[in-house]
Design a protein around this motif. Structure first.
Motif, PDB file in Angstrom:
ATOM      1  N   ALA A   1      70.901  69.568  22.935  1.00  0.00           N
ATOM      2  CA  ALA A   1      71.986  68.583  23.436  1.00  0.00           C
ATOM      3  C   ALA A   1      71.750  68.450  24.892  1.00  0.00           C
ATOM      4  O   ALA A   1      71.845  67.085  25.165  1.00  0.00           O
TER       5      ALA A   1
ATOM      6  N   LYS B   1      68.718  66.156  25.652  1.00  0.00           N
ATOM      7  CA  LYS B   1      68.613  64.983  25.475  1.00  0.00           C
ATOM      8  C   LYS B   1      69.587  63.998  26.155  1.00  0.00           C
ATOM      9  O   LYS B   1      69.537  63.060  26.815  1.00  0.00           O
ATOM     10  N   THR B   2      70.790  64.633  26.710  1.00  0.00           N
ATOM     11  CA  THR B   2      71.965  64.181  27.466  1.00  0.00           C
ATOM     12  C   THR B   2      71.402  63.812  28.795  1.00  0.00           C
ATOM     13  O   THR B   2      71.523  62.814  29.379  1.00  0.00           O
ATOM     14  N   PHE B   3      70.802  64.757  29.435  1.00  0.00           N
ATOM     15  CA  PHE B   3      70.300  64.813  30.946  1.00  0.00           C
ATOM     16  C   PHE B   3      69.132  64.499  31.350  1.00  0.00           C
ATOM     17  O   PHE B   3      68.647  64.149  32.343  1.00  0.00           O
TER      18      PHE B   3
END
Length: 70
Positions: free
Chosen positions: A45, A48-50
């Motif tokens: 996660a 994917k987010t950063f």
């Protein structure tokens, strides 16, 4: 649903630390393996987010007062 306890973001990547308050029923490495899947999900996660790689993942075991890299 979960919450990353500690995430350290540097220019070259991310470090994830998950805190555990479980009582020690085995050696620290075994205890960390029990929670590995959860931390792997956090790492995916975060990547994917950063848009940065997770370069290290740790479980901090309060009962043992130690961190285990996983």
């Amino acid at each position: 649903n979960g919450v990353i306890d500690l995430m350290i973001e540097n220019d070259d990547g991310i470090i994830i630390v998950d805190y555990k308050t479980d009582r020690m029923w085995a050696d620290p490495r075994t205890m960390a393996k029990v929670h590995k899947e959860q931390v792997d999900i956090y790492a995916k996660a975060a990547e994917k987010t950063f848009g940065k790689p997770v370069k290290a993942k740790y479980i901090f075991l309060f009962d043992a007062k130690t961190a285990v890299e996983i």
